[in-house]
Design a protein around this motif. Sequence first.
Motif, PDB file in Angstrom:
ATOM      1  N   VAL A 142       0.838  -1.190   0.000  1.00 16.84           N
ATOM      2  CA  VAL A 142       0.000   0.000   0.000  1.00 16.84           C
ATOM      3  C   VAL A 142       0.877   1.244   0.000  1.00 16.84           C
ATOM      4  CG1 VAL A 142      -1.673   1.310   1.345  1.00 16.84           C
ATOM      5  CG2 VAL A 142      -1.922  -1.158   1.089  1.00 16.84           C
ATOM      6  N   ALA A 143       1.894   1.261   0.801  1.00 12.41           N
ATOM      7  CA  ALA A 143       2.766   2.425   0.864  1.00 12.41           C
ATOM      8  C   ALA A 143       3.594   2.562  -0.403  1.00 12.41           C
ATOM      9  CB  ALA A 143       3.678   2.309   2.084  1.00 12.41           C
ATOM     10  N   ALA A 144       3.980   1.441  -1.010  1.00 12.05           N
ATOM     11  CA  ALA A 144       4.832   1.504  -2.194  1.00 12.05           C
ATOM     12  C   ALA A 144       4.045   1.786  -3.466  1.00 12.05           C
ATOM     13  CB  ALA A 144       5.600   0.200  -2.353  1.00 12.05           C
ATOM     14  N   LEU A 145       2.821   1.265  -3.585  1.00 14.04           N
ATOM     15  CA  LEU A 145       2.076   1.389  -4.824  1.00 14.04           C
ATOM     16  C   LEU A 145       1.204   2.642  -4.900  1.00 14.04           C
ATOM     17  CD1 LEU A 145       0.949  -2.303  -5.313  1.00 14.04           C
ATOM     18  CD2 LEU A 145       2.857  -1.120  -6.387  1.00 14.04           C
ATOM     19  N   VAL A 146       0.734   3.119  -3.777  1.00 13.30           N
ATOM     20  CA  VAL A 146      -0.167   4.257  -3.792  1.00 13.30           C
ATOM     21  C   VAL A 146       0.632   5.527  -3.488  1.00 13.30           C
ATOM     22  CG1 VAL A 146      -2.202   5.291  -2.748  1.00 13.30           C
ATOM     23  CG2 VAL A 146      -2.056   2.817  -3.019  1.00 13.30           C
ATOM     24  N   PRO A 147       0.862   6.363  -4.511  1.00 10.38           N
ATOM     25  CA  PRO A 147       1.579   7.608  -4.225  1.00 10.38           C
ATOM     26  C   PRO A 147       0.649   8.577  -3.509  1.00 10.38           C
ATOM     27  CG  PRO A 147       0.957   7.522  -6.524  1.00 10.38           C
ATOM     28  CD  PRO A 147       0.569   6.214  -5.919  1.00 10.38           C
ATOM     29  N   ARG A 148       1.228   9.346  -2.651  1.00  6.95           N
ATOM     30  CA  ARG A 148       0.432  10.315  -1.906  1.00  6.95           C
ATOM     31  C   ARG A 148       0.100  11.486  -2.815  1.00  6.95           C
ATOM     32  NH1 ARG A 148       2.102  11.490   4.109  1.00  6.95           N
ATOM     33  NH2 ARG A 148       0.228  12.688   3.813  1.00  6.95           N
ATOM     34  N   ALA A 149      -1.174  11.726  -2.947  1.00  4.40           N
ATOM     35  CA  ALA A 149      -1.621  12.857  -3.757  1.00  4.40           C
ATOM     36  C   ALA A 149      -1.445  14.133  -2.934  1.00  4.40           C
ATOM     37  CB  ALA A 149      -3.085  12.677  -4.140  1.00  4.40           C
ATOM     38  N   PRO A 150      -1.018  15.188  -3.587  1.00  3.09           N
ATOM     39  CA  PRO A 150      -0.886  16.423  -2.822  1.00  3.09           C
ATOM     40  C   PRO A 150      -2.262  16.898  -2.374  1.00  3.09           C
ATOM     41  CG  PRO A 150      -0.544  16.841  -5.162  1.00  3.09           C
ATOM     42  CD  PRO A 150      -0.649  15.361  -4.982  1.00  3.09           C
ATOM     43  N   GLY A 151      -2.321  17.367  -1.165  1.00  4.04           N
ATOM     44  CA  GLY A 151      -3.577  17.823  -0.597  1.00  4.04           C
ATOM     45  C   GLY A 151      -4.032  19.119  -1.237  1.00  4.04           C
ATOM     46  N   PRO A 152      -5.315  19.419  -1.147  1.00  6.22           N
ATOM     47  CA  PRO A 152      -5.813  20.667  -1.737  1.00  6.22           C
ATOM     48  C   PRO A 152      -5.258  21.873  -0.976  1.00  6.22           C
ATOM     49  CG  PRO A 152      -7.518  19.637  -0.434  1.00  6.22           C
ATOM     50  CD  PRO A 152      -6.355  18.675  -0.484  1.00  6.22           C
ATOM     51  N   ILE A 153      -5.049  22.928  -1.699  1.00  8.37           N
ATOM     52  CA  ILE A 153      -4.556  24.157  -1.084  1.00  8.37           C
ATOM     53  C   ILE A 153      -5.772  24.967  -0.660  1.00  8.37           C
ATOM     54  CG2 ILE A 153      -3.264  26.267  -1.461  1.00  8.37           C
ATOM     55  CD1 ILE A 153      -1.633  24.676  -3.534  1.00  8.37           C
ATOM     56  N   VAL A 154      -5.840  25.232   0.602  1.00  6.98           N
ATOM     57  CA  VAL A 154      -6.976  25.965   1.160  1.00  6.98           C
ATOM     58  C   VAL A 154      -6.455  27.300   1.682  1.00  6.98           C
ATOM     59  CG1 VAL A 154      -8.799  25.940   2.889  1.00  6.98           C
ATOM     60  CG2 VAL A 154      -8.095  23.815   1.780  1.00  6.98           C
ATOM     61  N   HIS A 155      -7.090  28.390   1.242  1.00  8.53           N
ATOM     62  CA  HIS A 155      -6.747  29.713   1.737  1.00  8.53           C
ATOM     63  C   HIS A 155      -7.814  30.143   2.732  1.00  8.53           C
ATOM     64  CE1 HIS A 155      -3.549  30.242  -1.174  1.00  8.53           C
ATOM     65  NE2 HIS A 155      -4.368  29.745  -2.113  1.00  8.53           N
ATOM     66  N   ILE A 156      -7.397  30.510   3.890  1.00 12.13           N
ATOM     67  CA  ILE A 156      -8.323  30.925   4.932  1.00 12.13           C
ATOM     68  C   ILE A 156      -8.122  32.420   5.165  1.00 12.13           C
ATOM     69  CG2 ILE A 156      -8.998  30.638   7.325  1.00 12.13           C
ATOM     70  CD1 ILE A 156      -7.960  27.796   7.139  1.00 12.13           C
ATOM     71  N   ARG A 157      -9.227  33.125   5.186  1.00 15.47           N
ATOM     72  CA  ARG A 157      -9.163  34.561   5.458  1.00 15.47           C
ATOM     73  C   ARG A 157      -9.711  34.794   6.845  1.00 15.47           C
ATOM     74  NH1 ARG A 157     -13.021  38.827   2.989  1.00 15.47           N
ATOM     75  NH2 ARG A 157     -12.272  40.614   4.128  1.00 15.47           N
ATOM     76  N   VAL A 158      -8.914  35.388   7.666  1.00 14.10           N
ATOM     77  CA  VAL A 158      -9.324  35.672   9.036  1.00 14.10           C
ATOM     78  C   VAL A 158      -9.943  37.069   9.055  1.00 14.10           C
ATOM     79  CG1 VAL A 158      -8.548  35.954  11.403  1.00 14.10           C
ATOM     80  CG2 VAL A 158      -7.492  34.238   9.932  1.00 14.10           C
ATOM     81  N   VAL A 159     -11.184  37.143   9.535  1.00 11.91           N
ATOM     82  CA  VAL A 159     -11.893  38.430   9.619  1.00 11.91           C
ATOM     83  C   VAL A 159     -11.898  38.846  11.087  1.00 11.91           C
ATOM     84  CG1 VAL A 159     -14.075  39.621   9.212  1.00 11.91           C
ATOM     85  CG2 VAL A 159     -13.338  37.770   7.687  1.00 11.91           C
ATOM     86  N   PRO A 160     -11.234  39.943  11.399  1.00  9.64           N
ATOM     87  CA  PRO A 160     -11.239  40.368  12.804  1.00  9.64           C
ATOM     88  C   PRO A 160     -12.618  40.895  13.209  1.00  9.64           C
ATOM     89  CG  PRO A 160     -10.117  41.985  11.460  1.00  9.64           C
ATOM     90  CD  PRO A 160     -10.472  40.849  10.556  1.00  9.64           C
ATOM     91  N   LEU A 161     -12.978  40.658  14.463  1.00 14.38           N
ATOM     92  CA  LEU A 161     -14.257  41.131  14.985  1.00 14.38           C
ATOM     93  C   LEU A 161     -14.148  42.620  15.311  1.00 14.38           C
ATOM     94  CD1 LEU A 161     -15.154  38.225  17.398  1.00 14.38           C
ATOM     95  CD2 LEU A 161     -16.111  38.664  15.148  1.00 14.38           C
ATOM     96  N   THR A 162     -15.219  43.309  15.093  1.00  8.57           N
ATOM     97  CA  THR A 162     -15.224  44.728  15.467  1.00  8.57           C
ATOM     98  C   THR A 162     -15.417  44.833  16.969  1.00  8.57           C
ATOM     99  OG1 THR A 162     -17.584  44.878  15.096  1.00  8.57           O
ATOM    100  CG2 THR A 162     -16.161  45.423  13.234  1.00  8.57           C
ATOM    101  N   PRO A 163     -14.911  45.893  17.587  1.00  9.69           N
ATOM    102  CA  PRO A 163     -15.013  46.010  19.044  1.00  9.69           C
ATOM    103  C   PRO A 163     -16.445  46.059  19.560  1.00  9.69           C
ATOM    104  CG  PRO A 163     -13.483  47.631  18.174  1.00  9.69           C
ATOM    105  CD  PRO A 163     -14.104  46.944  17.016  1.00  9.69           C
ATOM    106  N   VAL A 164     -17.412  46.462  18.801  1.00  5.98           N
ATOM    107  CA  VAL A 164     -18.790  46.565  19.269  1.00  5.98           C
ATOM    108  C   VAL A 164     -19.379  45.178  19.510  1.00  5.98           C
ATOM    109  CG1 VAL A 164     -21.104  47.357  18.629  1.00  5.98           C
ATOM    110  CG2 VAL A 164     -19.115  48.725  18.043  1.00  5.98           C
ATOM    111  N   PHE A 165     -19.087  44.242  18.629  1.00  2.00           N
ATOM    112  CA  PHE A 165     -19.695  42.911  18.731  1.00  2.00           C
ATOM    113  C   PHE A 165     -18.874  41.931  19.569  1.00  2.00           C
ATOM    114  CE2 PHE A 165     -21.244  44.405  14.515  1.00  2.00           C
ATOM    115  CZ  PHE A 165     -22.560  44.556  14.887  1.00  2.00           C
ATOM    116  N   ARG A 166     -17.742  42.344  20.029  1.00  4.22           N
ATOM    117  CA  ARG A 166     -16.863  41.422  20.747  1.00  4.22           C
ATOM    118  C   ARG A 166     -17.486  40.951  22.056  1.00  4.22           C
ATOM    119  NH1 ARG A 166     -11.037  43.326  21.025  1.00  4.22           N
ATOM    120  NH2 ARG A 166     -11.185  42.768  18.866  1.00  4.22           N
ATOM    121  N   HIS A 167     -18.197  41.837  22.788  1.00 10.23           N
ATOM    122  CA  HIS A 167     -18.726  41.461  24.098  1.00 10.23           C
ATOM    123  C   HIS A 167     -20.238  41.297  24.099  1.00 10.23           C
ATOM    124  CE1 HIS A 167     -14.820  41.969  25.829  1.00 10.23           C
ATOM    125  NE2 HIS A 167     -14.713  43.179  25.268  1.00 10.23           N
ATOM    126  N   SER A 168     -20.865  41.231  22.981  1.00 10.84           N
ATOM    127  CA  SER A 168     -22.313  41.078  22.950  1.00 10.84           C
ATOM    128  C   SER A 168     -22.669  39.607  22.763  1.00 10.84           C
ATOM    129  CB  SER A 168     -22.921  41.929  21.844  1.00 10.84           C
ATOM    130  OG  SER A 168     -22.468  41.452  20.605  1.00 10.84           O
TER     131      SER A 168
END
Length: 178
Positions: A142-168
């Motif tokens: 299994v390790a010799a015959l099945v080559p590892r396919a490269p995983g999908p490239i995932v881009h994550i965008r981090v959206v910062p919370l605004t100060p008004v909604f942080r404590h609500s």
Amino acid sequence: MRAQLPLRLARTAAFAAVCVTLAALAHVIGGGAAPAPRPALLGLAGVAALGLALGGRERSAGTITIVLVGAQLGLHELFAGAGSAYVSVHGHAQGGLAVNAGMLLTHLTATVITGLWVARGEAALWSLLRRLGRRLLLLTPVAALVPRAPGPIVHIRVVPLTPVFRHSVARRGPPLPA
């Protein structure tokens, strides 16, 4: 499944050491003298050669016991032939294996002990080798015959919370009864 030379040598060394040690102890307990070093080493070499010849594959308990009976009888004759006083007292000169019941019983006891030890050890060793062999056979292709396919490239965008909604806290649900 066949055993390769390093495994055969290790098994043969253990088998020969136990077989000759038990035969020497049984010989002494049965009323004989302790074997001299030369016959003991000769017996060790003979049993090691027999074990190496037969140790290539798994043997049944019956085959092991038959071989051990022959080895114990051969070791008995080898140990008894070392001293001429022993030969004349125990009747080896008249008929080869004309021994008393104590000597025969101790050698057969040594044979049964060695046979049980070797048969159980053989079963455990070959079971372990089969399990390891299956596991290696399952993992290696299994390790010799099945080559590892490269995983999908995932881009994550981090959206910062605004100060008004942080404590609500938002709780959605039905209105409370009045």
